[in-house]
Design a protein around this motif. Structure first.
Motif, PDB file in Angstrom:
ATOM      1  N   HIS A  63       0.858  -1.175   0.000  1.00  0.00           N
ATOM      2  CA  HIS A  63       0.000   0.000   0.000  1.00  0.00           C
ATOM      3  C   HIS A  63       0.901   1.234   0.000  1.00  0.00           C
ATOM      4  N   VAL A  64       0.674   2.145  -0.937  1.00  0.00           N
ATOM      5  CA  VAL A  64       1.506   3.347  -1.017  1.00  0.00           C
ATOM      6  C   VAL A  64       0.628   4.560  -0.755  1.00  0.00           C
ATOM      7  N   THR A  65       1.058   5.367   0.206  1.00  0.00           N
ATOM      8  CA  THR A  65       0.316   6.579   0.555  1.00  0.00           C
ATOM      9  C   THR A  65       1.221   7.782   0.326  1.00  0.00           C
ATOM     10  N   ALA A  66       0.703   8.761  -0.408  1.00  0.00           N
ATOM     11  CA  ALA A  66       1.482   9.978  -0.647  1.00  0.00           C
ATOM     12  C   ALA A  66       0.650  11.186  -0.250  1.00  0.00           C
ATOM     13  N   HIS A  67       1.321  12.284   0.022  1.00  0.00           N
ATOM     14  CA  HIS A  67       0.623  13.558   0.238  1.00  0.00           C
ATOM     15  C   HIS A  67       1.228  14.610  -0.672  1.00  0.00           C
ATOM     16  N   PHE A  68       0.362  15.537  -1.093  1.00  0.00           N
ATOM     17  CA  PHE A  68       0.794  16.604  -1.996  1.00  0.00           C
ATOM     18  C   PHE A  68       0.467  17.961  -1.385  1.00  0.00           C
ATOM     19  N   ASP A  69       1.340  18.914  -1.639  1.00  0.00           N
ATOM     20  CA  ASP A  69       1.172  20.267  -1.105  1.00  0.00           C
ATOM     21  C   ASP A  69       1.075  21.255  -2.277  1.00  0.00           C
ATOM     22  N   ASN A  70      -0.159  21.710  -2.523  1.00  0.00           N
ATOM     23  CA  ASN A  70      -0.364  22.673  -3.614  1.00  0.00           C
ATOM     24  C   ASN A  70      -0.584  24.072  -3.050  1.00  0.00           C
ATOM     25  N   SER A  71      -0.072  24.309  -1.828  1.00  0.00           N
ATOM     26  CA  SER A  71      -0.276  25.621  -1.205  1.00  0.00           C
ATOM     27  C   SER A  71       0.857  26.558  -1.619  1.00  0.00           C
ATOM     28  N   PRO A  72       0.658  27.864  -1.419  1.00  0.00           N
ATOM     29  CA  PRO A  72       1.750  28.800  -1.726  1.00  0.00           C
ATOM     30  C   PRO A  72       2.939  28.596  -0.791  1.00  0.00           C
ATOM     31  N   GLY A  73       2.721  27.908   0.348  1.00  0.00           N
ATOM     32  CA  GLY A  73       3.808  27.669   1.300  1.00  0.00           C
ATOM     33  C   GLY A  73       4.853  26.677   0.780  1.00  0.00           C
ATOM     34  N   ASN A  74       4.535  25.938  -0.272  1.00  0.00           N
ATOM     35  CA  ASN A  74       5.489  24.988  -0.847  1.00  0.00           C
ATOM     36  C   ASN A  74       6.394  25.750  -1.810  1.00  0.00           C
ATOM     37  N   LYS A  75       7.672  25.857  -1.437  1.00  0.00           N
ATOM     38  CA  LYS A  75       8.545  26.737  -2.225  1.00  0.00           C
ATOM     39  C   LYS A  75       8.822  26.219  -3.628  1.00  0.00           C
ATOM     40  N   ASN A  82       6.399  25.035  -5.496  1.00  0.00           N
ATOM     41  CA  ASN A  82       5.120  25.051  -6.214  1.00  0.00           C
ATOM     42  C   ASN A  82       5.101  26.105  -7.325  1.00  0.00           C
ATOM     43  N   PRO A  83       5.011  25.686  -8.590  1.00  0.00           N
ATOM     44  CA  PRO A  83       5.043  26.674  -9.673  1.00  0.00           C
ATOM     45  C   PRO A  83       3.753  27.493  -9.775  1.00  0.00           C
ATOM     46  N   ASN A  84       2.615  26.951  -9.270  1.00  0.00           N
ATOM     47  CA  ASN A  84       1.370  27.715  -9.359  1.00  0.00           C
ATOM     48  C   ASN A  84       0.290  27.135  -8.456  1.00  0.00           C
ATOM     49  N   PRO A  85       0.106  27.734  -7.264  1.00  0.00           N
ATOM     50  CA  PRO A  85      -0.890  27.198  -6.322  1.00  0.00           C
ATOM     51  C   PRO A  85      -2.331  27.403  -6.774  1.00  0.00           C
ATOM     52  N   ASN A  86      -2.551  28.162  -7.841  1.00  0.00           N
ATOM     53  CA  ASN A  86      -3.929  28.401  -8.308  1.00  0.00           C
ATOM     54  C   ASN A  86      -4.425  27.325  -9.267  1.00  0.00           C
ATOM     55  N   ASP A  87      -3.554  26.406  -9.638  1.00  0.00           N
ATOM     56  CA  ASP A  87      -3.941  25.356 -10.580  1.00  0.00           C
ATOM     57  C   ASP A  87      -4.589  24.166  -9.878  1.00  0.00           C
ATOM     58  N   THR A  88      -5.535  23.536 -10.581  1.00  0.00           N
ATOM     59  CA  THR A  88      -5.983  22.200 -10.178  1.00  0.00           C
ATOM     60  C   THR A  88      -5.014  21.218 -10.817  1.00  0.00           C
ATOM     61  N   ILE A  89      -4.504  20.294  -9.997  1.00  0.00           N
ATOM     62  CA  ILE A  89      -3.408  19.467 -10.491  1.00  0.00           C
ATOM     63  C   ILE A  89      -3.864  18.037 -10.688  1.00  0.00           C
ATOM     64  N   ARG A  90      -3.478  17.502 -11.856  1.00  0.00           N
ATOM     65  CA  ARG A  90      -3.770  16.097 -12.157  1.00  0.00           C
ATOM     66  C   ARG A  90      -2.502  15.415 -12.647  1.00  0.00           C
ATOM     67  N   TRP A  91      -2.647  14.145 -12.930  1.00  0.00           N
ATOM     68  CA  TRP A  91      -1.529  13.358 -13.449  1.00  0.00           C
ATOM     69  C   TRP A  91      -1.021  13.966 -14.762  1.00  0.00           C
TER      70      TRP A  91
END
Ligand code: HEC
Length: 447
Positions: free
Chosen positions: A393-405, A407-416
Motif C-alpha cells: 500500500h503506497v500513501t502519498a501527500h501533496f502540497d499545492n499551497s503557496p507555502g510549498n517553495k 510550487n510553480p502555481n498554487p492556483n492550478d488544479t493538479i492532475r496526473w
C-alpha cells in the motif's frame, strides 16, 4: 527540529556552567580538531560528492577548503539536509543509506563551537582513493546521448529526452549498469528507461489499483493544448510505455543486481535518457552515458520494475495536504529489492506499507520529507519476502499551497501528467517473482 533545539539548549547550558567543557553527550571529552576528528567523518560521508569534479558545490577535502564552510556544515548536518538521505530511520534498512550518527553530529557541532581548529597535521588520515572512470569495471556496452546538450548559465531547464537505439539483435541480460554524466556539476538526475519493440509477453505479477476517495472532487476539463502532430503523438505514445531501467541521482552508486538475478533488455529496444539539468551560474555542456556489464549466462530470476501508481487524483488549488493512495497485490510469491518514490514538485511525503496475507502489516519505507530534486532508489539490505496475496500500500501527500517553495502555481488544479508542473504518484519497486518466470529465464529447480 525539536531535537535540534533541545541539543543546542543543552550546549548553551553546559557552556555557561563550564565554558571550557566539551559538550553534548557522545562528543569526545577533549576539543575536537579537523585532522583527528572531523576529516574522518567528512571522508567517510561527504567527499564522495564534495570533491573536485563531483556534484557537491564545493570540495571538503583539505582544511583550507573546509574551514569557510564550518558553520554551514554544522547547520546542514543538524537539520538533516546533509548528507542527503530522506528515509525515516525506524523503517527499513538500506545498503545505500547515508546518515551520520548522533556522536558524529555532536563532534562536528563541538568542533565548530571550539572555533574549528585544524589540529596536528600528523593526525590527518589518508584521503580515500576513488576509482576514476567506470566503477563497475570495463563495460561490455556503452550508450550515450546522440549529441551534447548545451546547458545555459541560468533559468529553469525543461527535462531533455534522448532516444538511443541499442541495436541488440537478441535479448541481453544486464548484471550491472552505471550512469556517467558528462558534467556532474550540472546533471541533477537521469532516468534511463527502455522502450521495448513490442509489449513483452512476460506476465505481470503486480495487480495495481488506485484508491479513489468517494469525496474526490470531479476533475475540471484540462486546459486546451495545441494539437499534437502525428510525430509528436507517436513519440508521446512510445515514451509513455517506457520501462524504467536505471534512475540515477548525483552521488549514487552504480546498480549491481543481486547474484542470480539480472535485468532484461529485449532485442531491438531503444534506451530513453531523460535528463534533468540544473543551472548554476556557469554555462556548460553535457553528454551523459550509460555502461552495462552483461550477465555471462541467463539469470535464475528476472529483476522487474513495477509501479504502484494512481493516475486519477485531483489536487485542488491551494490545498496543502492532499492524500493519494494506490495498492498492489502480489499474484505470486515475490522478493522486493528496491523502492523508489516518485512525485513532482508538489510531492510532500510517501510511505510504503506491506500487508501480509495473515493481516500483519509493516511500514517498509517512509520518506517524511520528499525533495523532488533528490530522486532516490532505496536498496533494501535484505529483500522483502512477500507471499502471494501480500499487498503493498503506497500513501502519498501533496502540497499545492503557496507555502510549498517548489510550487510553480498554487492556483492550478493538479492532475496526473508528464510535465514537471503536473503531478505523478508512483511507488516504483524492483522485484523478482518466485514462480511466474518469463521465457528466457532458467530457474534451477528450487521453487
Ligand atoms: C550525494 C551527494 C552529497 C553528499 C554525500 C553530501 N553532499 Fe553536501 N551537497 C550536495 C549537493 C548537490 C549540494 C548543493 C545542493 C543543495 O544544497 O542541496 C550540497 C550542499 C551542501 C552544503 C551547502 C552549501 C551551500 O552552498 O550553502 C553543505 C554545507 C554541505 N552540502 C555539506 C555536506 C556535508 C558536511 C556532507 C557529509 C556529512 C555532505 N554535504 C554530503 C551533495 C552531497
Amino acid at each position: 527540529m525539536r531535537r535540534m533545539l533541545l541539543s543546542s539548549a543543552c550546549l548553551a547550558l553546559v557552556g555557561l556552567s563550564n565554558p571550557g567543557a566539551l559538550l553534548a553527550q557522545g562528543a569526545p571529552a577533549r576539543q575536537p580538531t579537523f585532522t583527528k576528528d572531523v576529516a574522518p567523518i567528512l571522508y567517510k560521508n561527504c567527499i564522495g560528492c564534495h570533491r573536485a569534479g563531483e556534484i557537491g558545490p564545493m570540495s571538503l577535502v583539505t582544511y583550507d577548503e573546509v574551514r569557510p564552510w564550518a558553520r554551514a556544515i554544522r547547520d546542514r548536518v543538524n537539520s538533516g539536509q546533509m548528507p542527503p538521505w530522506f528515509a525515516e530511520g525506524d523503517h527499513g534498512r538500506f545498503t545505500n543509506e547515508r546518515r551520520l550518527t548522533d556522536a558524529e553530529k555532536a563532534t562536528l557541532t563541538a568542533w565548530v563551537a571550539a572555533g574549528a581548529p585544524q589540529g596536528n597535521r600528523k593526525d590527518l588520515p589518508a584521503v580515500p582513493r576513488f576509482t576514476d572512470g567506470w566503477q563497475i569495471g570495463k563495460p561490455d556496452a556503452v550508450f550515450e546521448m546522440p549529441e551534447p546538450f548545451a546547458i545555459p548559465a541560468s533559468g529553469t531547464i525543461e527535462y531533455q529526452y534522448y532516444e538511443v537505439p541499442t541495436n541488440f539483435t537478441e535479448d541481453r541480460w544486464i548484471q550491472a549498469a552505471e550512469v556517467r554524466p558528462g558534467d556532474p556539476k550540472h546533471v541533477h538526475h537521469v532516468i534511463v528507461s527502455v522502450i521495448e519493440p513490442q509489449k513483452a509477453e512476460r506476465p505481470s505479477i503486480l495487480q495495481v489499483k488506485p484508491i479513489v476517495p468517494p469525496n474526490q472532487p470531479p476533475a475540471p476539463p484540462r486546459a486546451a493544448r495545441p494539437p499534437l502532430s502525428d510525430t509528436e503523438r507517436a513519440t508521446a505514445a512510445r515514451r509513455a510505455g517506457a520501462i524504467t531501467l536505471v534512475p540515477w541521482a548525483g552521488g549514487e552508486e552504480p546498480h549491481v543486481y543481486p547474484e542470480g538475478t539480472a535485468k532484461r533488455i529485449p532485442a531491438g529496444s531503444i534506451l530513453l535518457f531523460s535528463q534533468h539539468y540544473t543551472a548554476n551560474g556557469t554555462a556548460s555542456s553535457d553528454r551523459t552515458k550509460i555502461g552495462f556489464i552483461f550477465s555471462k549466462e541467463p539469470p535464475k530470476r528476472e529483476i522487474r520494475t513495477g509501479q504502484i501508481l494512481n493516475t486519477q487524483f485531483v489536487i485542488p488549488p491551494g490545498a496543502g495536504d492532499v492524500q493519494v493512495e494506490a495498492e498492489a497485490t502480489m499474484l505470486d510469491d515475490a522478493k522486493v529489492w528496491t523502492l523508489h518514490p516518485h512525485m513532482h514538485l508538489r510531492g510532500k511525503d510517501m510511505t510504503y506499507t506491506v500487508i501480509y496475507p495473515d493481516g500483519r502489516s509493516e511500514v517498509v519505507l517512509k520518506v517524511p520529507r520528499y525533495y523532488p530534486d533528490w530522486q532516490t532508489d532505496y536498496y533494501l539490505r535484505e529483500p522483502l519476502v512477500l507471499p502471494k496475496g501480500s499487498r503493498i500500500h503506497v500513501t502519498a501527500h501533496f502540497d499545492n499551497s503557496p507555502g510549498n517553495k517548489y510550487n510553480p502555481n498554487p492556483n492550478d488544479t493538479i492532475r496526473w501528467g508528464e510535465q514537471s508542473w503536473e503531478e505523478m504518484m508512483i511507488g516504483w519497486l524492483t522485484y523478482t517473482a518466485d514462480h511466474a518466470e518469463p521465457p528466457g529465464v532458467r530457474p534451477t529447480g528450487q521453487q
